[in-house]
Design a protein around this motif. Structure first.
Motif, PDB file in Angstrom:
ATOM      1  N   ALA A 105       0.831  -1.208   0.000  1.00 26.51           N
ATOM      2  CA  ALA A 105       0.000   0.000   0.000  1.00 26.51           C
ATOM      3  C   ALA A 105       0.862   1.254   0.000  1.00 26.51           C
ATOM      4  O   ALA A 105       0.573   2.218  -0.724  1.00 26.51           O
ATOM      5  CB  ALA A 105      -0.939  -0.008   1.201  1.00 26.51           C
ATOM      6  N   LEU A 106       1.940   1.270   0.772  1.00 27.84           N
ATOM      7  CA  LEU A 106       2.839   2.428   0.798  1.00 27.84           C
ATOM      8  C   LEU A 106       3.550   2.617  -0.542  1.00 27.84           C
ATOM      9  O   LEU A 106       3.701   3.746  -1.016  1.00 27.84           O
ATOM     10  CB  LEU A 106       3.863   2.285   1.912  1.00 27.84           C
ATOM     11  CG  LEU A 106       3.366   2.584   3.318  1.00 27.84           C
ATOM     12  CD1 LEU A 106       4.483   2.381   4.324  1.00 27.84           C
ATOM     13  CD2 LEU A 106       2.840   4.002   3.416  1.00 27.84           C
ATOM     14  N   ARG A 107       3.994   1.526  -1.151  1.00 32.24           N
ATOM     15  CA  ARG A 107       4.674   1.633  -2.443  1.00 32.24           C
ATOM     16  C   ARG A 107       3.735   2.149  -3.513  1.00 32.24           C
ATOM     17  O   ARG A 107       4.122   2.953  -4.364  1.00 32.24           O
ATOM     18  CB  ARG A 107       5.258   0.283  -2.844  1.00 32.24           C
ATOM     19  CG  ARG A 107       6.469  -0.089  -2.051  1.00 32.24           C
ATOM     20  CD  ARG A 107       7.034  -1.402  -2.492  1.00 32.24           C
ATOM     21  NE  ARG A 107       8.222  -1.723  -1.710  1.00 32.24           N
ATOM     22  CZ  ARG A 107       8.903  -2.821  -1.845  1.00 32.24           C
ATOM     23  NH1 ARG A 107       8.525  -3.729  -2.730  1.00 32.24           N
ATOM     24  NH2 ARG A 107       9.971  -3.036  -1.099  1.00 32.24           N
ATOM     25  N   LEU A 108       2.497   1.669  -3.513  1.00 34.26           N
ATOM     26  CA  LEU A 108       1.531   2.149  -4.495  1.00 34.26           C
ATOM     27  C   LEU A 108       1.206   3.621  -4.271  1.00 34.26           C
ATOM     28  O   LEU A 108       0.991   4.367  -5.223  1.00 34.26           O
ATOM     29  CB  LEU A 108       0.254   1.308  -4.439  1.00 34.26           C
ATOM     30  CG  LEU A 108       0.372  -0.123  -4.961  1.00 34.26           C
ATOM     31  CD1 LEU A 108      -0.937  -0.880  -4.742  1.00 34.26           C
ATOM     32  CD2 LEU A 108       0.760  -0.143  -6.430  1.00 34.26           C
ATOM     33  N   LEU A 109       1.177   4.027  -3.009  1.00 31.42           N
ATOM     34  CA  LEU A 109       0.866   5.414  -2.697  1.00 31.42           C
ATOM     35  C   LEU A 109       1.977   6.376  -3.117  1.00 31.42           C
ATOM     36  O   LEU A 109       1.716   7.411  -3.723  1.00 31.42           O
ATOM     37  CB  LEU A 109       0.602   5.558  -1.189  1.00 31.42           C
ATOM     38  CG  LEU A 109       0.233   6.957  -0.700  1.00 31.42           C
ATOM     39  CD1 LEU A 109      -1.117   7.376  -1.263  1.00 31.42           C
ATOM     40  CD2 LEU A 109       0.218   6.975   0.822  1.00 31.42           C
ATOM     41  N   TYR A 110       3.235   5.997  -2.836  1.00 33.56           N
ATOM     42  CA  TYR A 110       4.335   6.929  -3.075  1.00 33.56           C
ATOM     43  C   TYR A 110       5.055   6.741  -4.420  1.00 33.56           C
ATOM     44  O   TYR A 110       5.688   7.678  -4.898  1.00 33.56           O
ATOM     45  CB  TYR A 110       5.361   6.835  -1.942  1.00 33.56           C
ATOM     46  CG  TYR A 110       4.835   7.428  -0.659  1.00 33.56           C
ATOM     47  CD1 TYR A 110       4.654   8.783  -0.528  1.00 33.56           C
ATOM     48  CD2 TYR A 110       4.498   6.611   0.402  1.00 33.56           C
ATOM     49  CE1 TYR A 110       4.146   9.327   0.653  1.00 33.56           C
ATOM     50  CE2 TYR A 110       3.997   7.125   1.589  1.00 33.56           C
ATOM     51  CZ  TYR A 110       3.833   8.495   1.701  1.00 33.56           C
ATOM     52  OH  TYR A 110       3.333   9.029   2.845  1.00 33.56           O
ATOM     53  N   PHE A 111       5.004   5.543  -4.991  1.00 34.51           N
ATOM     54  CA  PHE A 111       5.762   5.305  -6.224  1.00 34.51           C
ATOM     55  C   PHE A 111       4.899   5.180  -7.462  1.00 34.51           C
ATOM     56  O   PHE A 111       5.394   4.931  -8.532  1.00 34.51           O
ATOM     57  CB  PHE A 111       6.631   4.053  -6.080  1.00 34.51           C
ATOM     58  CG  PHE A 111       7.689   4.181  -5.028  1.00 34.51           C
ATOM     59  CD1 PHE A 111       8.619   5.217  -5.058  1.00 34.51           C
ATOM     60  CD2 PHE A 111       7.755   3.260  -4.001  1.00 34.51           C
ATOM     61  CE1 PHE A 111       9.574   5.337  -4.085  1.00 34.51           C
ATOM     62  CE2 PHE A 111       8.720   3.380  -3.025  1.00 34.51           C
ATOM     63  CZ  PHE A 111       9.642   4.417  -3.057  1.00 34.51           C
ATOM     64  N   HIS A 112       3.642   5.306  -7.317  1.00 36.04           N
ATOM     65  CA  HIS A 112       2.773   5.124  -8.478  1.00 36.04           C
ATOM     66  C   HIS A 112       2.278   6.432  -9.010  1.00 36.04           C
ATOM     67  O   HIS A 112       1.954   7.363  -8.533  1.00 36.04           O
ATOM     68  CB  HIS A 112       1.596   4.233  -8.112  1.00 36.04           C
ATOM     69  CG  HIS A 112       1.027   3.526  -9.293  1.00 36.04           C
ATOM     70  ND1 HIS A 112       0.463   4.183 -10.349  1.00 36.04           N
ATOM     71  CD2 HIS A 112       0.914   2.208  -9.597  1.00 36.04           C
ATOM     72  CE1 HIS A 112       0.031   3.329 -11.231  1.00 36.04           C
ATOM     73  NE2 HIS A 112       0.302   2.110 -10.791  1.00 36.04           N
TER      74      HIS A 112
END
Length: 112
Positions: A105-112
């Motif tokens: 969830a954090l990766r999708l939020l910050y890297f997407h």
């Protein structure tokens, strides 16, 4: 006959359980398997389906381990020694799955 010699004689022959116990457990396993298949037959969907299937699976596994693997007649310390390590591993896998969801969830939020 002393208690020690009676115990020694009992250990030589092992434990014997009535065959009716095994037939009852086989019948119960067959019944639980039938219920598991009926979940698919009646097309139960969503989380109810998986909850029912997993419940029947755990009940069948518990019956097999306790009766056919003779765990019900073992000492409690031996039962703990056999069952606690896999249970601890399951808890750790659950914690890792939760952490994986959080990381995704954090990766999708910050890297997407």
């Amino acid at each position: 006959m002393s208690a020690h010699s009676a115990q020694q004689q009992g250990n030589e022959h092992g434990q014997e359980h009535p065959i009716s116990l095994y037939f009852k457990i086989w019948g119960l396993l067959f019944f639980l398997s039938t219920l598991s298949y009926l979940v698919d037959y009646f097309r139960v969907e969503s989380y109810l389906r998986w909850t029912l299937i997993l419940s029947f699976m755990f009940l069948k596994a518990g019956l097999i381990v306790s009766v056919f693997m003779h765990m019900a007649w073992e000492r409690l310390s031996l039962v703990y020694a056999i069952l606690l390590p896999p249970l601890c591993l399951l808890v750790l896998v659950g914690l890792m799955a939760t952490e994986a969801g959080y990381t995704l969830a954090l990766r999708l939020l910050y890297f997407h």
